[in-house]
Design a protein around this motif. Structure first.
Motif, PDB file in Angstrom:
ATOM      1  N   GLY A 259       0.815  -1.195   0.000  1.00 13.55           N
ATOM      2  CA  GLY A 259       0.000   0.000   0.000  1.00 13.55           C
ATOM      3  C   GLY A 259       0.855   1.254   0.000  1.00 13.55           C
ATOM      4  O   GLY A 259       2.090   1.183  -0.029  1.00 13.55           O
ATOM      5  N   PRO A 260       0.214   2.438   0.017  1.00 15.01           N
ATOM      6  CA  PRO A 260       0.972   3.693   0.070  1.00 15.01           C
ATOM      7  C   PRO A 260       1.938   3.701   1.258  1.00 15.01           C
ATOM      8  O   PRO A 260       1.582   3.273   2.358  1.00 15.01           O
ATOM      9  N   ASP A 261       3.154   4.172   1.013  1.00 13.73           N
ATOM     10  CA  ASP A 261       4.189   4.258   2.051  1.00 13.73           C
ATOM     11  C   ASP A 261       4.527   2.885   2.628  1.00 13.73           C
ATOM     12  O   ASP A 261       4.981   2.783   3.771  1.00 13.73           O
ATOM     13  N   PHE A 262       4.269   1.827   1.838  1.00 14.98           N
ATOM     14  CA  PHE A 262       4.617   0.457   2.220  1.00 14.98           C
ATOM     15  C   PHE A 262       3.921   0.015   3.515  1.00 14.98           C
ATOM     16  O   PHE A 262       4.446  -0.769   4.294  1.00 14.98           O
ATOM     17  N   THR A 263       2.715   0.519   3.726  1.00  8.60           N
ATOM     18  CA  THR A 263       1.940   0.130   4.905  1.00  8.60           C
ATOM     19  C   THR A 263       0.935  -0.924   4.502  1.00  8.60           C
ATOM     20  O   THR A 263      -0.084  -0.638   3.893  1.00  8.60           O
ATOM     21  N   GLY A 264       1.195  -2.178   4.831  1.00 11.87           N
ATOM     22  CA  GLY A 264       0.271  -3.240   4.490  1.00 11.87           C
ATOM     23  C   GLY A 264       0.205  -3.470   2.997  1.00 11.87           C
ATOM     24  O   GLY A 264       1.091  -3.091   2.236  1.00 11.87           O
ATOM     25  N   ASN A 265      -0.890  -4.101   2.544  1.00 12.14           N
ATOM     26  CA  ASN A 265      -1.092  -4.313   1.111  1.00 12.14           C
ATOM     27  C   ASN A 265      -2.415  -3.698   0.682  1.00 12.14           C
ATOM     28  O   ASN A 265      -3.278  -3.406   1.512  1.00 12.14           O
ATOM     29  N   ILE A 266      -2.569  -3.510  -0.613  1.00 10.63           N
ATOM     30  CA  ILE A 266      -3.712  -2.735  -1.105  1.00 10.63           C
ATOM     31  C   ILE A 266      -5.039  -3.431  -0.875  1.00 10.63           C
ATOM     32  O   ILE A 266      -6.088  -2.772  -0.813  1.00 10.63           O
ATOM     33  N   VAL A 267      -5.046  -4.743  -0.734  1.00 13.12           N
ATOM     34  CA  VAL A 267      -6.292  -5.462  -0.474  1.00 13.12           C
ATOM     35  C   VAL A 267      -6.723  -5.280   0.976  1.00 13.12           C
ATOM     36  O   VAL A 267      -7.849  -4.871   1.266  1.00 13.12           O
ATOM     37  N   ASP A 268      -5.813  -5.573   1.921  1.00  6.39           N
ATOM     38  CA  ASP A 268      -6.153  -5.469   3.340  1.00  6.39           C
ATOM     39  C   ASP A 268      -6.431  -4.032   3.753  1.00  6.39           C
ATOM     40  O   ASP A 268      -7.166  -3.793   4.717  1.00  6.39           O
ATOM     41  N   LEU A 269      -5.850  -3.070   3.040  1.00  5.35           N
ATOM     42  CA  LEU A 269      -6.122  -1.663   3.331  1.00  5.35           C
ATOM     43  C   LEU A 269      -7.464  -1.206   2.753  1.00  5.35           C
ATOM     44  O   LEU A 269      -7.884  -0.077   2.995  1.00  5.35           O
ATOM     45  N   GLY A 270      -8.106  -2.070   1.990  1.00  8.11           N
ATOM     46  CA  GLY A 270      -9.419  -1.732   1.444  1.00  8.11           C
ATOM     47  C   GLY A 270      -9.383  -0.776   0.278  1.00  8.11           C
ATOM     48  O   GLY A 270     -10.346  -0.045   0.032  1.00  8.11           O
ATOM     49  N   LEU A 271      -8.282  -0.758  -0.472  1.00  5.33           N
ATOM     50  CA  LEU A 271      -8.147   0.187  -1.576  1.00  5.33           C
ATOM     51  C   LEU A 271      -8.636  -0.368  -2.912  1.00  5.33           C
ATOM     52  O   LEU A 271      -8.770   0.372  -3.877  1.00  5.33           O
ATOM     53  N   VAL A 272      -8.876  -1.684  -2.973  1.00  6.38           N
ATOM     54  CA  VAL A 272      -9.265  -2.312  -4.236  1.00  6.38           C
ATOM     55  C   VAL A 272     -10.785  -2.335  -4.364  1.00  6.38           C
ATOM     56  O   VAL A 272     -11.492  -2.734  -3.431  1.00  6.38           O
ATOM     57  N   SER A 273     -11.263  -1.935  -5.521  1.00  3.26           N
ATOM     58  CA  SER A 273     -12.705  -1.880  -5.762  1.00  3.26           C
ATOM     59  C   SER A 273     -13.260  -3.266  -6.050  1.00  3.26           C
ATOM     60  O   SER A 273     -12.558  -4.280  -5.969  1.00  3.26           O
ATOM     61  N   GLU A 274     -14.521  -3.302  -6.437  1.00  4.10           N
ATOM     62  CA  GLU A 274     -15.138  -4.508  -6.970  1.00  4.10           C
ATOM     63  C   GLU A 274     -14.292  -5.031  -8.137  1.00  4.10           C
ATOM     64  O   GLU A 274     -13.813  -4.264  -8.976  1.00  4.10           O
ATOM     65  N   ILE A 275     -14.064  -6.334  -8.178  1.00 11.95           N
ATOM     66  CA  ILE A 275     -13.284  -6.931  -9.260  1.00 11.95           C
ATOM     67  C   ILE A 275     -14.244  -7.549 -10.276  1.00 11.95           C
ATOM     68  O   ILE A 275     -15.138  -8.297  -9.908  1.00 11.95           O
ATOM     69  N   PHE A 276     -14.012  -7.207 -11.534  1.00 15.19           N
ATOM     70  CA  PHE A 276     -14.872  -7.681 -12.627  1.00 15.19           C
ATOM     71  C   PHE A 276     -13.998  -8.472 -13.593  1.00 15.19           C
ATOM     72  O   PHE A 276     -12.988  -7.964 -14.088  1.00 15.19           O
ATOM     73  N   ILE A 277     -14.337  -9.736 -13.805  1.00 12.16           N
ATOM     74  CA  ILE A 277     -13.560 -10.598 -14.695  1.00 12.16           C
ATOM     75  C   ILE A 277     -14.452 -11.016 -15.857  1.00 12.16           C
ATOM     76  O   ILE A 277     -15.544 -11.551 -15.646  1.00 12.16           O
ATOM     77  N   ALA A 278     -13.986 -10.754 -17.062  1.00 15.55           N
ATOM     78  CA  ALA A 278     -14.781 -11.086 -18.244  1.00 15.55           C
ATOM     79  C   ALA A 278     -13.861 -11.482 -19.388  1.00 15.55           C
ATOM     80  O   ALA A 278     -12.971 -10.720 -19.768  1.00 15.55           O
ATOM     81  N   ASP A 279     -14.086 -12.703 -19.900  1.00 14.50           N
ATOM     82  CA  ASP A 279     -13.347 -13.175 -21.063  1.00 14.50           C
ATOM     83  C   ASP A 279     -11.842 -13.031 -20.873  1.00 14.50           C
ATOM     84  O   ASP A 279     -11.129 -12.507 -21.730  1.00 14.50           O
ATOM     85  N   SER A 280     -11.362 -13.466 -19.684  1.00 14.62           N
ATOM     86  CA  SER A 280      -9.933 -13.442 -19.335  1.00 14.62           C
ATOM     87  C   SER A 280      -9.376 -12.031 -19.190  1.00 14.62           C
ATOM     88  O   SER A 280      -8.168 -11.832 -19.197  1.00 14.62           O
ATOM     89  N   LYS A 281     -10.247 -11.045 -19.084  1.00 15.09           N
ATOM     90  CA  LYS A 281      -9.809  -9.673 -18.869  1.00 15.09           C
ATOM     91  C   LYS A 281     -10.274  -9.236 -17.483  1.00 15.09           C
ATOM     92  O   LYS A 281     -11.427  -9.449 -17.118  1.00 15.09           O
ATOM     93  N   VAL A 282      -9.389  -8.619 -16.703  1.00 15.86           N
ATOM     94  CA  VAL A 282      -9.672  -8.267 -15.312  1.00 15.86           C
ATOM     95  C   VAL A 282      -9.771  -6.747 -15.183  1.00 15.86           C
ATOM     96  O   VAL A 282      -8.902  -6.014 -15.664  1.00 15.86           O
ATOM     97  N   PHE A 283     -10.850  -6.290 -14.522  1.00 22.39           N
ATOM     98  CA  PHE A 283     -11.072  -4.864 -14.313  1.00 22.39           C
ATOM     99  C   PHE A 283     -11.165  -4.578 -12.817  1.00 22.39           C
ATOM    100  O   PHE A 283     -11.852  -5.291 -12.087  1.00 22.39           O
ATOM    101  N   PHE A 284     -10.507  -3.529 -12.370  1.00 21.60           N
ATOM    102  CA  PHE A 284     -10.719  -3.026 -11.012  1.00 21.60           C
ATOM    103  C   PHE A 284     -10.073  -1.652 -10.892  1.00 21.60           C
ATOM    104  O   PHE A 284      -9.331  -1.208 -11.778  1.00 21.60           O
ATOM    105  N   SER A 285     -10.381  -0.951  -9.817  1.00 17.35           N
ATOM    106  CA  SER A 285      -9.754   0.343  -9.572  1.00 17.35           C
ATOM    107  C   SER A 285      -9.145   0.348  -8.175  1.00 17.35           C
ATOM    108  O   SER A 285      -9.480  -0.481  -7.321  1.00 17.35           O
ATOM    109  N   ILE A 286      -8.241   1.286  -7.948  1.00 10.04           N
ATOM    110  CA  ILE A 286      -7.554   1.440  -6.668  1.00 10.04           C
ATOM    111  C   ILE A 286      -7.816   2.847  -6.169  1.00 10.04           C
ATOM    112  O   ILE A 286      -7.570   3.830  -6.880  1.00 10.04           O
ATOM    113  N   THR A 287      -8.340   2.975  -4.970  1.00  8.18           N
ATOM    114  CA  THR A 287      -8.659   4.269  -4.391  1.00  8.18           C
ATOM    115  C   THR A 287      -7.434   4.839  -3.677  1.00  8.18           C
ATOM    116  O   THR A 287      -6.834   4.175  -2.827  1.00  8.18           O
ATOM    117  N   VAL A 288      -7.059   6.069  -4.038  1.00 12.45           N
ATOM    118  CA  VAL A 288      -5.892   6.717  -3.443  1.00 12.45           C
ATOM    119  C   VAL A 288      -6.254   8.139  -3.040  1.00 12.45           C
ATOM    120  O   VAL A 288      -7.241   8.693  -3.526  1.00 12.45           O
TER     121      VAL A 288
END
Length: 391
Positions: A17-46
């Protein structure tokens, strides 16, 4: 090889995560993950103030996801929250992101060359000759019903027509056109549009269930719109009608700025409040150099079916006066007619349900005026291009 949401989440946990504090998943920065036809979509809140310096974090997340076996590509966007949105405080963990059901989403494939565009660097869409936006400053004015009957009117006048339902949060074309099922891919690369009544149609409503809420942030919405516009086997089409979301937000502005629109049709009802909002939509298009093809006054009047008496429930003539005041074309009046509402709800718009009726004629006349205006704007644009003469 199918890719699971759990695999994506586990890989994203390796991204600090930012400033190497934890990881982006546990910090809750990753949005809903959308997987379609082997393509992965998501956003990261900063944090908004640090959005520019967070690009390496976004790139790292994209890189680890692309490295997953079976992933064809990844679309990762940064979503910057404004001050006061909670991002200036220490980041609090939130539940792990959930994946939307996988549905086919295409990758780009070559199609016939896009038509030349006079829209100052906006890239044309292969197979489509002209793109028309149908917009309104607010919801509830019958914009989608107008858009679908305008499209059918253009088709009835002899054109090859498609419809793009750009309202990600409230797609209505599947119901209005009585289309069910999922679109198929062409060679696993681009989507083949759904069809009914001679129209080619694409909508987010074909990719997610009707009752599934779309909670994507702006970057995800724009990514979806871009794919539905540019990664669909549209052509050949004379015209694509885009049912725009109501209002003048990011999605509408980005579409107007990045898509070579031949023009925009503004839908309003006669009352002052709707006209105020319609004026905002009209001004938005003018500011980004998109021609306003005209204004439609929807729910213009009501004719009592038993007596034939006319009632101006929302007033009358407001859109015509507004068009005259602003110097734009008044395209026509559509009555508040029970049959229009009933046929739309039944998935059989009035232009095809009652093609010989008075309401269908109104829409066909509006469609003719719209297409005439497109040709006028094209002629004006070509005339404005200077020619070099050697003597």
């Amino acid at each position: 090889m199918s890719v699971s949401k759990e695999t994506v989440i586990e890989r994203l946990k390796t991204v600090n995560g930012p400033d190497f504090t934890g990881n982006i998943v546990d910090l809750g920065l990753v949005s809903e993950i959308f997987i379609a036809d082997s393509k992965v979509f998501f956003s990261i809140t900063v944090p908004a103030a640090r959005a520019q310096e967070m690009e390496p974090l976004r790139a790292a997340a994209e890189r680890v996801v692309k490295a997953i076996p079976g992933v064809a590509s990844a679309v990762v966007a940064l979503t910057a929250e404004k001050k006061g949105g909670g991002m200036e405080a220490p980041v609090r963990p939130r539940p792990a992101p959930q994946a939307a059901p996988p549905h086919p989403t295409p990758q780009a494939a070559p199609q016939r060359p896009a038509p030349a565009s006079h829209s100052h660097g906006k890239r044309g869409v292969p197979g489509i000759d002209a793109i028309i936006a149908v917009a309104s400053g607010k919801g509830g004015v019958g914009k989608s019903t107008t858009a679908v009957n305008l499209a059918l009117g253009l088709a009835a006048n002899g054109l090859n027509v498609g419809v793009l339902d750009a309202d990600i949060y409230g797609p209505s074309m599947p119901r209005l056109l009585n289309i069910h099922g999922r679109p198929q891919t062409v060679d696993g690369k681009v989507l083949r549009p759904m069809q009914n009544y001679g129209l080619k149609v694409m909508s987010m409503g074909f990719l997610v269930d009707e009752e599934t809420p779309m909670i994507w942030r702006g970057p995800m919405v724009m990514s979806a719109l871009t794919q539905m516009l540019r990664e669909v086997e549209w052509g050949p089409l004379d015209v694509l009608v885009v049912d725009m979301p109501p209002g003048t937000g990011d999605a509408q502005l980005t579409m107007a700025q990045q898509v070579p629109l031949a023009g925009a049709v503004i839908v309003s009802t006669p009352q002052d409040l709707a006209l105020i909002d319609a004026r905002k939509g009209l001004n938005m298009f003018k500011k980004v150099d998109v021609p306003v093809l005209g204004i439609v006054e929807n729910m213009s009047y009501f004719l009592a079916p038993d007596t034939g008496k006319r009632y101006d429930i929302f007033g009358h003539g407001g859109a015509r006066r507004e068009a005259e005041r602003l110097g734009v074309t008044f395209l026509g009046e559509v009555p508040l007619e029970m049959g229009i509402r009933e046929s739309s709800d039944a998935g059989s718009p009035v232009v095809v349900a009652k093609p010989d009726g008075a309401e269908a004629k109104i829409y066909r006349d509006i469609a003719k005026k719209v297409w005439d205006r497109v040709q006028e704007e094209r002629g004006a644009s070509e005339a404005a291009v200077p020619s070099i003469v050697f003597e």
